[in-house]
Write an enzyme that holds these catalytic residues in place. Structure first.
Site, PDB file in Angstrom:
ATOM      1  N   LYS A  41     -50.896 -15.002  34.724  1.00 56.83           N
ATOM      2  CA  LYS A  41     -49.844 -14.281  35.679  1.00 56.83           C
ATOM      3  C   LYS A  41     -48.985 -13.570  34.999  1.00 56.83           C
ATOM      4  CE  LYS A  41     -46.146 -16.733  38.141  1.00 56.83           C
ATOM      5  NZ  LYS A  41     -45.537 -17.944  38.348  1.00 56.83           N
ATOM      6  N   SER A  78     -44.324 -19.094  42.846  1.00 59.92           N
ATOM      7  CA  SER A  78     -44.494 -17.667  42.548  1.00 59.92           C
ATOM      8  C   SER A  78     -45.855 -17.242  42.097  1.00 59.92           C
ATOM      9  CB  SER A  78     -43.414 -17.487  41.626  1.00 59.92           C
ATOM     10  OG  SER A  78     -43.702 -18.151  40.544  1.00 59.92           O
ATOM     11  N   SER A 101     -43.425 -23.504  41.541  1.00 61.29           N
ATOM     12  CA  SER A 101     -44.507 -22.074  41.762  1.00 61.29           C
ATOM     13  C   SER A 101     -45.917 -22.379  41.233  1.00 61.29           C
ATOM     14  CB  SER A 101     -43.939 -21.062  40.817  1.00 61.29           C
ATOM     15  OG  SER A 101     -42.552 -20.704  41.172  1.00 61.29           O
TER      16      SER A 101
END
Length: 475
Positions: free
Chosen positions: A87, A162, A186
Site C-alpha cells: 500500500k 483506505s 481500513s
C-alpha cells in the site's frame, strides 16, 4: 431482473481469473505450487502483472508499478514467490510514497519501512504499490480530480478505503494477497466491500510504524487482505517468524476451526446509535443463526461506549490531519497543505477550533478499553456488522462533497470499526452468505480481546467451511 439488467450487471463486474500460473489459487495454494516447481517465480510474477494490466484501466487500483523479474528462484517464507503489492503509505526502498495525496511530489524511499521488511520476510514478490485515499482518512478510495478505485464486483461502487487499491486487486484475481493497514477500519472496510477476509491484528502484533509510536494513541495496524481465511492465518504465522511481540501470546499457524464452542455477543446496531440497513441486518442475523446451528451460544450484547466517542475520534482524526499539515514538508519540500483534499482540510479546520480539548479527548478515548472489556464479560467474541450500510456508489463519499455533508455520511457508514483501533483489539471481517439484490458482498465482523487472533481465525475458518465464501469468478 430483465435480461438487459443482468447483462449490465455482468459488464460491471471485473475479474481476471483464468488458466495461467495463478489459476484460482489463493496465496497458500500458489506458494505450494511454486514449492513443488509446478509454477516458477518469474512465471507467477509475469502472469500477475498481465492480470493487473488487464484490469487496471477499469479498476484504477495501482499507484506504482515495478518491473517484473525476468527469472528467479523461490525465496524462503510461507509465501515464497507469491506476487503482491504494498500500500502506498508504506515505504518500499526505491519507490515513492505518495500517501494518496496531491499536496506534494513524493520522493523515492531510502529504505524499507519496518513492516515492509516483515512483509518481505514471508517471501512475497512485490510488483508495486496500491492506491489509497489521501493519508488514509476516507472509507472510500476516491479523489478530487482523479479516477476512483472501483469495486470489481460492480464498478459503479466503492472498493472501500483506505486499502481500496489492495482490495480491488485481490478481489479481481490480479494477485492473491496484498498489504493493507487499518487506522479506523481500513483493512476491514475494503474487505467487506470487496468480499474478502480482512484481519486487523492486535496493536503491537506486527511491527509498528515510527509515526504511530510517537502519538498518544497508535491507531494503525498493518496486515493483509486475502480471499481465504488460511491466507490471513498463514500471513500472521509467517510474520511471527520475523518478529514476535513478547508481550502478546503467540498465535502460531491456525489451520482450521476449533472444537471449542464459544459464547458470542451479538451487536447489530452501533454503540453510537446508528442503525444498520436491511441488507446488513440480514447478513449479521443470518450469520448469528449459522453460529447457533454450529453449536455456539449467541446472545445480544451492548457496548456502553462513552457518548463522546464519535466526536472524540473525529477530533483525534482531525489532529492527525493538522499534524500532517504542519509537518508535511518532511514528505516533500513542495508540500502545500492548501492542496490537501476536502476531507483532510475539513478535518484539520474542525480541529483548529477545538484543539484545546485534546487532553480530554485522549483521556476519554483511552478509557474506551474499560467499556470494551466490560462488554466482553462472560463472552469470547462479539459479532457485528463491519459497516452500517452496504457499499455506496462512487461519488457518495467523494472528498469533493461539502465537508458537513461528507462527515454526516461517513458517520452513518463507519459506525463499528473505530472502537477496535482505539482499544487496540483484534477484529476480522469476513464475507457473509447474504448479498445485496445486485450481488454486492456484505461483510460481518468478529472482534475479540487483546491477543485473541487465534480464536477469531478459528471461528472465521468455521464460517468459511460451513458456507464457502462466494467467489467473483463464479458470479
Amino acid at each position: 431482473m430483465t435480461t438487459s439488467e443482468e447483462q449490465s450487471e455482468a459488464q460491471a463486474r471485473v475479474h481476471v481469473f483464468r488458466d495461467d500460473a495463478l489459476g484460482d489459487h489463493d496465496a497458500v495454494g500458489l506458494a505450494e505450487a511454486i514449492r513443488r516447481r509446478e509454477v516458477g517465480v518469474a512465471e507467477a510474477a509475469r502472469d500477475a502483472a498481465a492480470r493487473v494490466g488487464a484490469v487496471e484501466s477499469r479498476l484504477h487500483a495501482v499507484q506504482v508499478h515495478l518491473d517484473v523479474p525476468a527469472h528467479g528462484s523461490a525465496p524462503a517464507g510461507a509465501f515464497a514467490g507469491v506476487p503482491t503489492f504494498v500500500k502506498d503509505n508504506t515505504d518500499y526502498q526505491g519507490l515513492p510514497t505518495g500517501h494518496g495525496s496531491a499536496a506534494f511530489a513524493p520522493r523515492a524511499a531510502r529504505r524499507h519501512a519496518p513492516f515492509t521488511r516483515q512483509f518481505l520476510s514471508t517471501g512475497v514478490t512485490v510488483l508495486g504499490k496500491t492506491r489509497l485515499p489521501e493519508f488514509g482518512f476516507s472509507p472510500t478510495t476516491e479523489f478530487e480530480g482523479a479516477e476512483p478505485v472501483r469495486n470489481p464486483w460492480h464498478t459503479d461502487h466503492s472498493a472501500g478505503g483506505s486499502s481500496g487499491g489492495s482490495a480491488a486487486l485481490v478481489a479481481a484475481g490480479a494477485v492473491p494477497i496484498a498489504h493493507a493497514n487499518d487506522g479506523g477500519g481500513s483493512i476491514r472496510i475494503p474487505a467487506a466491500c470487496c468480499g474478502l477476509v480482512g484481519l486487523k491484528p492486535t496493536r503491537g502484533r506486527v511491527v509498528a510504524n515510527a509515526q504511530g509510536r510517537r502519538l498518544p494513541i497508535d491507531l494503525v495496524t498493518d496486515g493483509v487482505v486475502s480471499r481465504s481465511v488460511r491466507d490471513s492465518a498463514a500471513f500472521l504465522a509467517a510474520a511471527e517468524q520475523h518478529w514476535r511481540n513478547p508481550g502478546l501470546p503467540p498465535v502460531g499457524l491456525v489451520e482450521g476451526p476449533s472444537d471449542r464452542r464459544l459464547r458470542i455477543g451479538l451487536l447489530v446496531d452501533s454503540p453510537n446509535g446508528v442503525r444498520v440497513d436491511a441488507d446488513t441486518r440480514a447478513a449479521v442475523t443470518e450469520t448469528a443463526e449459522r453460529l447457533e446451528r454450529l453449536g455456539h451460544t449467541v446472545e445480544p450484547v451492548e457496548l456502553s461506549i462513552d457518548p463522546h466517542f464519535t466526536d472524540d475520534f473525529l477530533t483525534y482524526w482531525g489532529m492527525l490531519s493538522f499534524l500532517l499539515g504542519v509537518t508535511g514538508r518532511t514528505l516533500g519540500a513542495d508540500f502545500d497543505r492548501s492542496r490537501m483534499d476536502g476531507l483532510s482540510r475539513g478535518l484539520r479546520e474542525a480541529y483548529v477550533g477545538k484543539w484545546k480539548r485534546t487532553p480530554g479527548v485522549v483521556r476519554r478515548l483511552k478509557r474506551t478499553r474499560e467499556a470494551y472489556a466490560a462488554g466482553f464479560r462472560g463472552l469470547d467474541v462479539i459479532l457485528s456488522p463491519v459497516l452500517a450500510h452496504t457499499t455506496p456508489p462512487i461519488g457518495h463519499l467523494n472528498p469533493a462533497v461539502p465537508y458537513a455533508t461528507l462527515i454526516e455520511r461517513i458517520l452513518a457508514y463507519v459506525a463499528f470499526t473505530p472502537v477496535n483501533n482505539v482499544v487496540g483489539t483484534p477484529s476480522i471481517a469476513v464475507p457473509a452468505a447474504h448479498t445485496t439484490a445486485d450481488g454486492l458482498p456484505v461483510g460481518v465482523m468478529v472482534s475479540g480481546r487483546p491477543g485473541a487472533e487465534r480464536t477469531l481465525l478459528e471461528l472465521a475458518f468455521e464460517l468459511e467451511a460451513d458456507r464457502p465464501f462466494r467467489r467473483l469468478q463464479d458470479s
